[in-house]
Write an enzyme that holds these catalytic residues in place. Sequence first.
Site, mmCIF file in Angstrom:
data_model
loop_
_atom_site.group_PDB
_atom_site.id
_atom_site.type_symbol
_atom_site.label_atom_id
_atom_site.label_comp_id
_atom_site.label_asym_id
_atom_site.label_seq_id
_atom_site.Cartn_x
_atom_site.Cartn_y
_atom_site.Cartn_z
ATOM 1 N N ASN A 34 34.420 93.815 -6.290
ATOM 2 C CA ASN A 34 33.127 93.695 -7.119
ATOM 3 C C ASN A 34 32.021 93.028 -6.507
ATOM 4 O O ASN A 34 31.133 93.528 -6.413
ATOM 5 C CB ASN A 34 33.402 93.188 -8.488
ATOM 6 N N LYS A 68 25.594 89.789 -8.152
ATOM 7 C CA LYS A 68 25.713 90.211 -9.331
ATOM 8 C C LYS A 68 24.647 89.662 -10.476
ATOM 9 O O LYS A 68 24.972 88.913 -11.110
ATOM 10 C CB LYS A 68 27.235 90.197 -9.910
ATOM 11 N N ASP A 261 34.742 90.391 -13.374
ATOM 12 C CA ASP A 261 35.376 91.503 -13.942
ATOM 13 C C ASP A 261 37.011 91.580 -13.752
ATOM 14 O O ASP A 261 37.411 92.637 -13.316
ATOM 15 C CB ASP A 261 34.637 92.813 -13.085
#
Length: 297
Positions: A34, A68, A261
Amino acid sequence: TQSTWGKSCWFMASEDLFDRLQDASPFFLFAGTNVVESREHAMFMARNIKQIADELEIPLVYKSSFDKANRTSSTGYRGLGMEEGLKILDEVRTTFDVPVVTDIHEAHQAEPTARVCDVIQIPAFLCRQTDLIVAAARTQKIVHIKKGQFAAPAALINAAEKVRDEGNHRVMLCERGTTFGYNDLIVDPRNLIAMRAAKCPIVIDMTHSVQQPAGLAVGDGKVASGGLRHMIPCIGRTAVAVGVDGVFIEAHNDLANAPVDRPSQWPLDRLKPLLQELKEIALVTKGRKTDYLEGIL
């Protein structure tokens, strides 16, 4: 192991890479973590995922994010930042001879990202942001646009046109679920067909599709993103049977300690059997061949 690319990919022109991806049989793979956590972790994950992809003869584009920005909480882990993250992705690209994809959140990030990455990804929440899409398109790199959880497939057809309007036909569209209530997503497989009206490769994001946004209570009234990891194979099986050009999956070798996540990433040690199953399904479906639908559509 023989690389699926046949020749060194890190100097491959965007046009050549795009052609190879859209012609991949039965599909190409966007896979990685991620977010970039460290150089050591990125190199470990890239080495292992590339070995799996090469053994299964699936063309791989390694994916990881340097930032992110779409976090549920301001305290959520965001990554190493653009400069350090791109430096690590560049090393992954040249060391393992694999193309790389990462996402951008602001227009000014497009140019420096294009110096390193082969594919620039537009996050789902930003799929209507014209300036961002235009900046990515003008780099002449492949542009991978994720469908917003709030968006109809027709909105992505318009987004693809924004890329083409800049003289760049190298665009891909990605399904990653549609909002269903407050804390859940569903995948409507009809979207995989509807988005083909854009006349470009279609990708299924198996991992973000099982997210439950702000659906995980973490105490003191606070929430984080939850997920239904066990449903990832269900999403993948459905999508490759319907017919997709690419499969997107985020994996991790230590889910208990993944910084972001955790509930919706796939365990690295179970990645190969999942991809093997999806490949077997994809090889028998006619989902990508729509000529027999002429006169019906």
